[in-house]
Design a protein around this motif. Structure first.
Motif, PDB file in Angstrom:
ATOM      1  N   MET A   8     -45.479  32.284  76.467  1.00 42.78           N
ATOM      2  CA  MET A   8     -46.607  32.678  76.324  1.00 42.78           C
ATOM      3  C   MET A   8     -46.761  34.149  76.528  1.00 42.78           C
ATOM      4  O   MET A   8     -47.654  34.813  75.743  1.00 42.78           O
ATOM      5  N   ILE A   9     -46.235  34.667  77.576  1.00 44.16           N
ATOM      6  CA  ILE A   9     -46.233  36.131  77.846  1.00 44.16           C
ATOM      7  C   ILE A   9     -45.533  37.016  76.681  1.00 44.16           C
ATOM      8  O   ILE A   9     -46.369  37.973  76.404  1.00 44.16           O
ATOM      9  N   PHE A  10     -44.576  36.601  76.339  1.00 45.73           N
ATOM     10  CA  PHE A  10     -43.962  37.282  75.156  1.00 45.73           C
ATOM     11  C   PHE A  10     -45.111  37.179  73.820  1.00 45.73           C
ATOM     12  O   PHE A  10     -45.037  38.463  73.228  1.00 45.73           O
ATOM     13  N   ILE A  11     -45.327  36.388  73.538  1.00 45.90           N
ATOM     14  CA  ILE A  11     -46.366  36.430  72.429  1.00 45.90           C
ATOM     15  C   ILE A  11     -47.705  36.997  72.634  1.00 45.90           C
ATOM     16  O   ILE A  11     -47.927  37.831  71.634  1.00 45.90           O
ATOM     17  N   ALA A  50     -52.586  28.092  74.273  1.00 44.93           N
ATOM     18  CA  ALA A  50     -52.660  29.134  73.235  1.00 44.93           C
ATOM     19  C   ALA A  50     -54.218  29.871  73.715  1.00 44.93           C
ATOM     20  O   ALA A  50     -54.031  31.085  73.401  1.00 44.93           O
ATOM     21  N   GLY A  51     -55.220  29.069  74.118  1.00 45.09           N
ATOM     22  CA  GLY A  51     -56.202  29.952  74.581  1.00 45.09           C
ATOM     23  C   GLY A  51     -55.844  31.220  75.681  1.00 45.09           C
ATOM     24  O   GLY A  51     -56.189  32.228  75.863  1.00 45.09           O
ATOM     25  N   SER A  52     -54.962  30.729  76.618  1.00 41.65           N
ATOM     26  CA  SER A  52     -54.258  31.671  77.488  1.00 41.65           C
ATOM     27  C   SER A  52     -53.650  32.945  76.974  1.00 41.65           C
ATOM     28  O   SER A  52     -53.764  34.050  77.374  1.00 41.65           O
ATOM     29  N   ILE A  53     -52.848  32.621  75.876  1.00 43.69           N
ATOM     30  CA  ILE A  53     -52.397  33.589  75.131  1.00 43.69           C
ATOM     31  C   ILE A  53     -53.375  34.778  74.704  1.00 43.69           C
ATOM     32  O   ILE A  53     -53.445  35.934  74.747  1.00 43.69           O
ATOM     33  N   LEU A  54     -54.463  34.031  73.902  1.00 42.46           N
ATOM     34  CA  LEU A  54     -55.596  35.147  73.616  1.00 42.46           C
ATOM     35  C   LEU A  54     -56.270  35.645  74.636  1.00 42.46           C
ATOM     36  O   LEU A  54     -56.501  36.956  74.420  1.00 42.46           O
ATOM     37  N   LEU A  55     -56.596  35.276  75.573  1.00 44.36           N
ATOM     38  CA  LEU A  55     -56.985  35.657  76.883  1.00 44.36           C
ATOM     39  C   LEU A  55     -56.123  36.925  77.604  1.00 44.36           C
ATOM     40  O   LEU A  55     -56.858  38.015  77.722  1.00 44.36           O
ATOM     41  N   LEU A  56     -54.984  36.801  77.468  1.00 40.07           N
ATOM     42  CA  LEU A  56     -53.877  37.738  77.923  1.00 40.07           C
ATOM     43  C   LEU A  56     -54.029  38.865  76.948  1.00 40.07           C
ATOM     44  O   LEU A  56     -53.800  40.292  77.422  1.00 40.07           O
TER      45      LEU A  56
END
Length: 190
Positions: free
Chosen positions: A20-23, A83-89
């Motif tokens: 997640m963090i890498f993406i 997936a939403g967390s990736i976008l928020l990051l």
């Protein structure tokens, strides 16, 4: 041959979290590289919508909606929230000018981590407990004897099931911080 607990239960947790963090870092890098940083602002809206959409599972679980398989909705919840967390990051990027967004992102990371604990560690521990009980029964042990032998393992799994006591308040705090962030953006935007 059985896999060690570390590789079977703990490693997938860290893999999903690190992925997640890498993406998020990779997407942020490409947005900066191609001078499309402005897109990150809109990813906040999309990421929030995707995370909110993941709560269909919670509505179904609390019987506020009737349709949908709880198992499928749980899987949908896990992947949409991730997936939403990736976008928020990506939306958050690396900005040191405001405390509130950092608090919200910190809570987001904790909420995702606690969700992954539920997904990997609790589920796997519960499955392993059932396997151990079945193995003992298959060796000729009675159900009562197997339950006695697995007493402390059962208590451990029962305690782990209480992870929601941690996950829900963290998620609620994340929601409150996100809402305050959105309100302050609307109030103070030019």
């Amino acid at each position: 041959m059985k896999q060690p607990l570390l590789t079977k239960y703990v490693l997938p947790f860290f893999q999903w979290y690190a992925l997640m963090i890498f993406i998020a870092i990779a997407i942020d890098y490409f947005l900066h590289r191609f001078e499309l940083v402005f897109i990150g602002r809109y990813l906040g809206f999309i990421g929030t919508f995707v995370v909110l959409l993941s709560f269909i599972y919670s509505l179904r679980k609390r019987k506020l909606i009737e349709s949908g398989s709880p198992k499928k909705l749980l899987e949908l919840h896990e992947y949409l929230a991730w997936a939403g967390s990736i976008l928020l990051l990506v939306h958050a990027g690396i900005h040191f000018n405001a405390l509130l967004p950092w608090l919200a992102i910190f809570m987001l990371l904790i909420a995702v981590a606690s969700g992954l604990v539920g997904k990997f560690l609790l589920k796997k521990s519960n499955d392993r407990l059932k396997e151990k009980k079945q193995e003992l029964i298959n060796t000729g042990m009675s159900i009562v004897e197997a339950d006695k032998k697995l007493f402390f393992d059962s208590i451990t799994v029962d305690l782990m099931k209480k992870w929601r006591i941690v996950h829900l308040p963290i998620t609620m705090l994340l929601g409150i911080l996100a809402l305050i962030h959105i309100i302050t953006i609307v109030m103070f935007s030019k």
